[in-house]
Design a protein around this motif. Structure first.
Motif, PDB file in Angstrom:
ATOM      1  N   ALA A 166       0.829  -1.208   0.000  1.00 46.15           N
ATOM      2  CA  ALA A 166       0.000   0.000   0.000  1.00 46.15           C
ATOM      3  C   ALA A 166       0.865   1.261   0.000  1.00 46.15           C
ATOM      4  CB  ALA A 166      -0.943  -0.011   1.202  1.00 46.15           C
ATOM      5  N   ILE A 167       1.919   1.257   0.795  1.00 42.01           N
ATOM      6  CA  ILE A 167       2.826   2.415   0.850  1.00 42.01           C
ATOM      7  C   ILE A 167       3.515   2.611  -0.496  1.00 42.01           C
ATOM      8  CG2 ILE A 167       4.990   3.239   1.891  1.00 42.01           C
ATOM      9  CD1 ILE A 167       3.841   2.070   4.583  1.00 42.01           C
ATOM     10  N   ASP A 168       3.920   1.503  -1.140  1.00 37.25           N
ATOM     11  CA  ASP A 168       4.521   1.566  -2.476  1.00 37.25           C
ATOM     12  C   ASP A 168       3.520   2.172  -3.476  1.00 37.25           C
ATOM     13  OD1 ASP A 168       5.885   1.162  -4.907  1.00 37.25           O
ATOM     14  OD2 ASP A 168       5.516  -0.991  -4.935  1.00 37.25           O
ATOM     15  N   LEU A 169       2.286   1.676  -3.454  1.00 37.82           N
ATOM     16  CA  LEU A 169       1.275   2.178  -4.388  1.00 37.82           C
ATOM     17  C   LEU A 169       1.030   3.670  -4.173  1.00 37.82           C
ATOM     18  CD1 LEU A 169      -0.826   1.680  -6.606  1.00 37.82           C
ATOM     19  CD2 LEU A 169      -2.457   1.150  -4.790  1.00 37.82           C
ATOM     20  N   MET A 170       0.920   4.085  -2.924  1.00 36.06           N
ATOM     21  CA  MET A 170       0.653   5.500  -2.647  1.00 36.06           C
ATOM     22  C   MET A 170       1.834   6.391  -3.032  1.00 36.06           C
ATOM     23  SD  MET A 170      -1.846   5.395   0.664  1.00 36.06           S
ATOM     24  CE  MET A 170      -0.892   4.215   1.612  1.00 36.06           C
ATOM     25  N   ALA A 171       3.058   5.898  -2.897  1.00 44.00           N
ATOM     26  CA  ALA A 171       4.226   6.665  -3.349  1.00 44.00           C
ATOM     27  C   ALA A 171       4.163   6.864  -4.866  1.00 44.00           C
ATOM     28  CB  ALA A 171       5.516   5.944  -2.958  1.00 44.00           C
ATOM     29  N   ARG A 172       3.729   5.835  -5.577  1.00 42.44           N
ATOM     30  CA  ARG A 172       3.576   5.957  -7.036  1.00 42.44           C
ATOM     31  C   ARG A 172       2.470   6.956  -7.382  1.00 42.44           C
ATOM     32  NH1 ARG A 172       5.428   0.739  -9.808  1.00 42.44           N
ATOM     33  NH2 ARG A 172       6.538  -0.363  -8.167  1.00 42.44           N
ATOM     34  N   LEU A 173       1.368   6.923  -6.623  1.00 47.20           N
ATOM     35  CA  LEU A 173       0.283   7.878  -6.851  1.00 47.20           C
ATOM     36  C   LEU A 173       0.777   9.305  -6.602  1.00 47.20           C
ATOM     37  CD1 LEU A 173      -2.612   5.907  -5.126  1.00 47.20           C
ATOM     38  CD2 LEU A 173      -2.436   6.411  -7.581  1.00 47.20           C
ATOM     39  N   GLN A 174       1.573   9.462  -5.562  1.00 46.51           N
ATOM     40  CA  GLN A 174       2.136  10.771  -5.231  1.00 46.51           C
ATOM     41  C   GLN A 174       3.058  11.247  -6.367  1.00 46.51           C
ATOM     42  OE1 GLN A 174       4.735  10.831  -1.753  1.00 46.51           O
ATOM     43  NE2 GLN A 174       3.714  12.687  -1.062  1.00 46.51           N
ATOM     44  N   ASN A 175       3.902  10.359  -6.868  1.00 44.34           N
ATOM     45  CA  ASN A 175       4.844  10.723  -7.934  1.00 44.34           C
ATOM     46  C   ASN A 175       4.156  10.969  -9.276  1.00 44.34           C
ATOM     47  OD1 ASN A 175       7.057  10.525  -6.225  1.00 44.34           O
ATOM     48  ND2 ASN A 175       7.419   8.393  -6.734  1.00 44.34           N
ATOM     49  N   ASP A 176       3.238  10.074  -9.661  1.00 44.42           N
ATOM     50  CA  ASP A 176       2.652  10.134 -11.002  1.00 44.42           C
ATOM     51  C   ASP A 176       1.432  11.047 -11.095  1.00 44.42           C
ATOM     52  OD1 ASP A 176       4.582   8.221 -11.413  1.00 44.42           O
ATOM     53  OD2 ASP A 176       3.207   6.650 -12.083  1.00 44.42           O
ATOM     54  N   PHE A 177       0.674  11.175 -10.011  1.00 39.37           N
ATOM     55  CA  PHE A 177      -0.577  11.934 -10.050  1.00 39.37           C
ATOM     56  C   PHE A 177      -0.588  13.115  -9.083  1.00 39.37           C
ATOM     57  CE2 PHE A 177      -1.718   7.883 -11.883  1.00 39.37           C
ATOM     58  CZ  PHE A 177      -2.599   8.224 -12.896  1.00 39.37           C
ATOM     59  N   LYS A 178       0.552  13.366  -8.436  1.00 41.74           N
ATOM     60  CA  LYS A 178       0.664  14.467  -7.465  1.00 41.74           C
ATOM     61  C   LYS A 178      -0.346  14.314  -6.332  1.00 41.74           C
ATOM     62  CE  LYS A 178       3.793  16.051 -10.182  1.00 41.74           C
ATOM     63  NZ  LYS A 178       4.723  14.951 -10.316  1.00 41.74           N
ATOM     64  N   SER A 179      -0.654  13.064  -5.972  1.00 45.61           N
ATOM     65  CA  SER A 179      -1.613  12.786  -4.899  1.00 45.61           C
ATOM     66  C   SER A 179      -1.044  13.150  -3.541  1.00 45.61           C
ATOM     67  CB  SER A 179      -1.973  11.295  -4.886  1.00 45.61           C
ATOM     68  OG  SER A 179      -2.607  10.929  -6.086  1.00 45.61           O
ATOM     69  N   THR A 180      -1.928  13.553  -2.653  1.00 42.63           N
ATOM     70  CA  THR A 180      -1.592  13.771  -1.261  1.00 42.63           C
ATOM     71  C   THR A 180      -1.855  12.456  -0.533  1.00 42.63           C
ATOM     72  OG1 THR A 180      -2.379  16.046  -1.426  1.00 42.63           O
ATOM     73  CG2 THR A 180      -2.193  15.121   0.791  1.00 42.63           C
ATOM     74  N   ILE A 181      -0.956  12.060   0.335  1.00 44.82           N
ATOM     75  CA  ILE A 181      -1.174  10.852   1.133  1.00 44.82           C
ATOM     76  C   ILE A 181      -1.852  11.272   2.423  1.00 44.82           C
ATOM     77  CG2 ILE A 181      -0.058   8.933   2.326  1.00 44.82           C
ATOM     78  CD1 ILE A 181       2.105   9.026   0.100  1.00 44.82           C
ATOM     79  N   ARG A 182      -3.008  10.686   2.689  1.00 46.61           N
ATOM     80  CA  ARG A 182      -3.833  11.086   3.824  1.00 46.61           C
ATOM     81  C   ARG A 182      -3.390  10.407   5.118  1.00 46.61           C
ATOM     82  NH1 ARG A 182      -8.769  13.350   2.675  1.00 46.61           N
ATOM     83  NH2 ARG A 182      -9.775  12.278   4.411  1.00 46.61           N
ATOM     84  N   GLY A 183      -3.676  11.043   6.233  1.00 42.56           N
ATOM     85  CA  GLY A 183      -3.589  10.439   7.564  1.00 42.56           C
ATOM     86  C   GLY A 183      -2.325   9.689   7.909  1.00 42.56           C
ATOM     87  N   ASN A 184      -2.478   8.512   8.494  1.00 41.44           N
ATOM     88  CA  ASN A 184      -1.398   7.660   8.989  1.00 41.44           C
ATOM     89  C   ASN A 184      -0.652   6.995   7.827  1.00 41.44           C
ATOM     90  OD1 ASN A 184       0.190   5.795  10.464  1.00 41.44           O
ATOM     91  ND2 ASN A 184      -1.492   4.301  10.514  1.00 41.44           N
ATOM     92  N   ARG A 185       0.204   7.753   7.143  1.00 40.16           N
ATOM     93  CA  ARG A 185       0.928   7.260   5.957  1.00 40.16           C
ATOM     94  C   ARG A 185      -0.043   6.730   4.903  1.00 40.16           C
ATOM     95  NH1 ARG A 185       4.826   2.864   7.608  1.00 40.16           N
ATOM     96  NH2 ARG A 185       3.054   2.251   8.871  1.00 40.16           N
ATOM     97  N   GLY A 186      -1.299   7.179   4.979  1.00 38.34           N
ATOM     98  CA  GLY A 186      -2.317   6.734   4.042  1.00 38.34           C
ATOM     99  C   GLY A 186      -2.930   5.396   4.388  1.00 38.34           C
TER     100      GLY A 186
END
Length: 182
Positions: free
Chosen positions: A105-125
């Motif tokens: 999940a952390i890997d996926l959210m890092a990719r979302l942050q990098n590719d889509f400029k997503s903000t990671i919510r709360g407790n590391r998402g």
């Protein structure tokens, strides 16, 4: 060969959140899942909740089929929505004792942050689910394999939904994530 299961969030009976930009969770993720399968058919199986009287009955049927197989991991596909049009970011629901799910999940959210400029919510998402009564927890707690429910964006946020409306980019991110984690 190891495979990944994609579980389409919602169904024709209960289409989930609605976005003015990308439509319903169900139609959005059904389209994306089919395109991912089209690119890597040997690595992905798709599961869909057949409409029935309620969510638990529908999910019991999905899990019965899902658990007949061995998957490296399972992704249940959703997006968030809020009355606040400024709500944004990504998060994933995982079983609280599954470190592999947390790492994925952390890997996926890092990719979302990098590719889509997503903000990671709360407790590391991470939303750590402890039982199947928790909203979204049924698959997480009843799958024999590592299971992650993803909420990569808010459909109610116009800017986020526009970024995720570019289907080929979402498909590409998921295909690379799956290939890199098998």
């Amino acid at each position: 060969m190891e495979k990944v299961a994609l579980i389409i969030g919602h169904n024709a009976r209960s289409k989930g959140a609605f976005s003015m930009i990308v439509g319903s969770e169900f139609s959005y993720w059904k389209n994306i899942a089919e395109k991912v399968k089209g690119e890597i058919p040997e690595l992905v199986d798709i599961y869909e909740r057949k409409p029935n009287t309620n969510y638990v009955i529908e999910m019991k049927e999905v899990l019965k089929e899902l658990n007949k197989n061995d998957y490296k991991f399972c992704l249940e596909l959703h997006f968030n929505s809020s009355l606040s049009l400024s709500a944004k970011g990504c998060e994933c629901l995982v079983y609280h004792k599954n470190d592999k799910a947390k790492k994925l999940a952390i890997d996926l959210m890092a990719r979302l942050q990098n590719d889509f400029k997503s903000t990671i919510r709360g407790n590391r998402g991470l939303i750590e689910v402890q039982d199947s009564n928790t909203r979204g927890g049924y698959g997480i707690c009843n799958s024999k394999d590592t299971y992650i429910l993803i909420e990569p964006f808010f459909g109610s946020n116009i800017d986020e939904a526009l970024r995720f409306s570019i289907v080929k980019d979402v498909v590409s991110l998921l295909v690379e994530f799956i290939k890199d984690n098998l």
